[in-house]
Design an enzyme around this catalytic site. Structure first.
Site, PDB file in Angstrom:
ATOM      1  N   LYS A  46     -10.633  -4.000  -4.874  1.00  0.00           N
ATOM      2  CA  LYS A  46     -11.597  -2.913  -5.066  1.00  0.00           C
ATOM      3  C   LYS A  46     -10.883  -1.615  -5.373  1.00  0.00           C
ATOM      4  O   LYS A  46     -11.334  -0.816  -6.183  1.00  0.00           O
ATOM      5  CB  LYS A  46     -12.441  -2.740  -3.802  1.00  0.00           C
ATOM      6  CG  LYS A  46     -13.542  -3.772  -3.669  1.00  0.00           C
ATOM      7  CD  LYS A  46     -14.316  -3.578  -2.377  1.00  0.00           C
ATOM      8  CE  LYS A  46     -13.974  -4.610  -1.338  1.00  0.00           C
ATOM      9  NZ  LYS A  46     -13.410  -4.104  -0.095  1.00  0.00           N
ATOM     10  N   LYS A  86      -3.367  -8.697  -7.720  1.00  0.00           N
ATOM     11  CA  LYS A  86      -4.527  -9.247  -7.029  1.00  0.00           C
ATOM     12  C   LYS A  86      -5.770  -8.437  -7.389  1.00  0.00           C
ATOM     13  O   LYS A  86      -5.715  -7.216  -7.438  1.00  0.00           O
ATOM     14  CB  LYS A  86      -4.257  -9.120  -5.521  1.00  0.00           C
ATOM     15  CG  LYS A  86      -5.412  -9.454  -4.626  1.00  0.00           C
ATOM     16  CD  LYS A  86      -5.081  -9.118  -3.177  1.00  0.00           C
ATOM     17  CE  LYS A  86      -5.776  -7.832  -2.703  1.00  0.00           C
ATOM     18  NZ  LYS A  86      -7.184  -8.004  -2.334  1.00  0.00           N
ATOM     19  N   LYS A  97       0.845  -1.210   0.000  1.00  0.00           N
ATOM     20  CA  LYS A  97       0.000   0.000   0.000  1.00  0.00           C
ATOM     21  C   LYS A  97       0.875   1.253   0.000  1.00  0.00           C
ATOM     22  O   LYS A  97       0.541   2.254  -0.626  1.00  0.00           O
ATOM     23  CB  LYS A  97      -0.928   0.036   1.218  1.00  0.00           C
ATOM     24  CG  LYS A  97      -2.006  -1.045   1.210  1.00  0.00           C
ATOM     25  CD  LYS A  97      -3.200  -0.706   0.340  1.00  0.00           C
ATOM     26  CE  LYS A  97      -4.246  -1.791   0.405  1.00  0.00           C
ATOM     27  NZ  LYS A  97      -5.122  -1.914  -0.734  1.00  0.00           N
TER      28      LYS A  97
HETATM   29  P1  ATP Z   1      -9.294  -3.039  -1.035  1.00  0.00           P
HETATM   30  O1  ATP Z   1      -8.603  -2.850  -2.348  1.00  0.00           O
HETATM   31  O2  ATP Z   1     -10.104  -1.866  -0.630  1.00  0.00           O
HETATM   32  O3  ATP Z   1      -8.386  -3.544   0.053  1.00  0.00           O
HETATM   33  P2  ATP Z   1     -10.163  -5.760  -1.448  1.00  0.00           P
HETATM   34  O4  ATP Z   1     -10.730  -6.151  -2.755  1.00  0.00           O
HETATM   35  O5  ATP Z   1      -8.765  -6.172  -1.142  1.00  0.00           O
HETATM   36  O6  ATP Z   1     -10.376  -4.195  -1.307  1.00  0.00           O
HETATM   37  P3  ATP Z   1     -11.000  -6.304   1.266  1.00  0.00           P
HETATM   38  O7  ATP Z   1     -12.190  -5.598   1.793  1.00  0.00           O
HETATM   39  O8  ATP Z   1      -9.634  -5.818   1.638  1.00  0.00           O
HETATM   40  O9  ATP Z   1     -11.139  -6.330  -0.342  1.00  0.00           O
HETATM   41  O10 ATP Z   1     -11.094  -7.832   1.642  1.00  0.00           O
HETATM   42  C1  ATP Z   1     -12.323  -8.502   1.860  1.00  0.00           C
HETATM   43  C2  ATP Z   1     -12.101 -10.000   1.858  1.00  0.00           C
HETATM   44  O11 ATP Z   1     -11.911 -10.430   0.502  1.00  0.00           O
HETATM   45  C3  ATP Z   1     -10.858 -10.456   2.618  1.00  0.00           C
HETATM   46  O12 ATP Z   1     -11.179 -11.624   3.329  1.00  0.00           O
HETATM   47  C4  ATP Z   1      -9.843 -10.749   1.554  1.00  0.00           C
HETATM   48  O13 ATP Z   1      -8.972 -11.772   1.956  1.00  0.00           O
HETATM   49  C5  ATP Z   1     -10.726 -11.200   0.389  1.00  0.00           C
HETATM   50  N1  ATP Z   1     -10.120 -10.865  -0.902  1.00  0.00           N
HETATM   51  C6  ATP Z   1      -9.817  -9.624  -1.339  1.00  0.00           C
HETATM   52  N2  ATP Z   1      -9.295  -9.652  -2.573  1.00  0.00           N
HETATM   53  C7  ATP Z   1      -9.261 -10.970  -2.934  1.00  0.00           C
HETATM   54  C8  ATP Z   1      -8.823 -11.666  -4.106  1.00  0.00           C
HETATM   55  N3  ATP Z   1      -8.330 -11.014  -5.155  1.00  0.00           N
HETATM   56  N4  ATP Z   1      -8.930 -13.015  -4.134  1.00  0.00           N
HETATM   57  C9  ATP Z   1      -9.442 -13.671  -3.067  1.00  0.00           C
HETATM   58  N5  ATP Z   1      -9.866 -13.088  -1.940  1.00  0.00           N
HETATM   59  C10 ATP Z   1      -9.786 -11.751  -1.851  1.00  0.00           C
HETATM   60 MG    MG Z   2      -7.755  -5.498   0.676  1.00  0.00          MG
END
Ligand code: ATP
Ligand code: MG
Length: 325
Positions: free
Chosen positions: A196, A193, A113
């Site tokens: 969001k 990865k 980050k």
């Molecule tokens: P941000 O970019 O805001 O961090 P994010 O997509 O990483 O968003 P989070 O809210 O951080 O989402 O994570 C929510 C859940 O989704 C967590 O349990 C995380 O492990 C899972 N997760 C996030 N991205 C992935 C991915 N690409 N593949 C599998 N699991 C994921």
């Molecule tokens: Mg995340």
């Protein structure tokens, strides 16, 4: 025997994408019967990376909607918003006193980050795993369903718990990760990865047409330039996604791709249709629940009340043990 408790958090930084769905939310839904489940929309965590918070309230509602549509049942689970139970901030501060800074500096997601937002490496960002630990142990959760990307955070949570228990006597169970069978889902850019905040996602709630468009633009095997070139499924993220959404035809697809009988355009069309089929029921439920925002607000208010009832005694216990009372 009393059921064990699970806790998991999701950041209201946008609508859930297929990575969140496969890696986390689907698992939340499954665990509801087996465990006492506490699922949290972690709005304070979102502040570590959001510059503009004007959409935060809307994102919280959307996230609740996504979770309910995916099958989180408020009769079985506690679904609530992190900041509605402010006890977590107090515990976060107190845990900060037993967490060495060096542990936090070496966390891979912090480094990542910091690279993504070099102009906003805030104190909250480095403290993220401490707040996540507070989230989990405020409810004395034993199990944490997360995606692989969160494993280093969970390891750190366990270390913080061990340290707290060592210093102040046995207080918290060491939380254990409960992974889905899915590895981290890679984004439509085929590189990072799916996330969001990176914009490389397909939202679960996308329309069938949006799904076709986004999947149509997804990066495939980059070494396959001409239609007649043979494909390399093991180097293709679209192929990886097809494992989850069109599993029934995977063997035939492997042959067709490696012999150039199918091109990437057609392959992606099939993936889009597979996704539309798989997510159809979730999307329908979402549209139904969206008609009643008051219901969503009621669910969150009730969730916060139930979560707070669990949180208060824990915080009291911690303050006593740390000598504050
Ligand atoms: P941000 O970019 O805001 O961090 P994010 O997509 O990483 O968003 P989070 O809210 O951080 O989402 O994570 C929510 C859940 O989704 C967590 O349990 C995380 O492990 C899972 N997760 C996030 N991205 C992935 C991915 N690409 N593949 C599998 N699991 C994921
Ligand atoms: Mg995340």
């Amino acid at each position: 025997m009393a059921k064990q408790r699970v806790f998991s958090g999701i950041r209201p930084t946008g609508r859930i994408h297929i990575g969140n769905f496969l890696g986390a939310v689907q698992n939340y839904v499954k665990l509801q019967d087996e465990y006492e489940s506490v699922y949290c929309i972690v709005d304070v965590h979102a502040l570590t990376t959001l510059e503009d918070t004007s959409n935060l309230q809307q994102n919280i509602m959307e996230m609740a909607l996504d979770m309910l549509a995916a099958g989180i049942d408020p009769k079985k689970s506690i679904l609530f918003v992190q900041s509605h139970v402010p006890e977590v901030m107090e515990l976060f501060t107190l845990l900060g006193m037993v967490t060495p800074l060096s542990w936090l500096m070496r966390v891979p997601t912090f480094k990542e980050k910091a690279r993504q937002q070099p102009e906003n490496v805030n104190y909250g960002l480095v403290g993220y795993p401490v707040l996540m630990t507070a989230d989990i142990i405020l409810y004395k959760a034993e199990v944490v369903p997360v995606g692989e990307d969160q494993l280093p955070h969970l390891e750190l949570a366990r270390e913080i718990v061990r340290r707290f228990n060592d210093k102040f006597g046995p207080t918290f169970p060491e939380p254990e990760a409960r992974l889905t069978q899915f590895p981290t889902i890679i984004g439509l850019d085929g590189k990072e990865k799916m996330s969001k905040s990176l914009g490389n996602f397909l939202e679960v709630s996308a329309t069938p047409e949006e799904t076709r468009k986004k999947i149509g633009a997804a990066v495939t095997d980059v070494t396959r330039i001409r239609r007649t070139d043979f494909g390399h499924p093991q180097m293709c993220n679209v192929y990886s996604l097809r494992k989850y959404f069109t599993q029934d035809v995977l063997d035939d697809l492997t042959v067709a791709c490696t012999t150039a009988k199918i091109g990437c355009v057609e392959c992606k069309k099939q993936l889009a249709e597979g996704i539309n089929r798989a997510l159809g029921p979730v999307r329908e439920r979402r549209a139904e629940i969206a008609k009643d925002p008051a219901y969503i607000r009621d669910v969150l208010a009730d969730g916060a009340k139930r979560a707070q009832a669990l949180a208060r005694p824990t915080l009291e216990e911690v303050k006593k043990k740390m000598g504050l009372e």
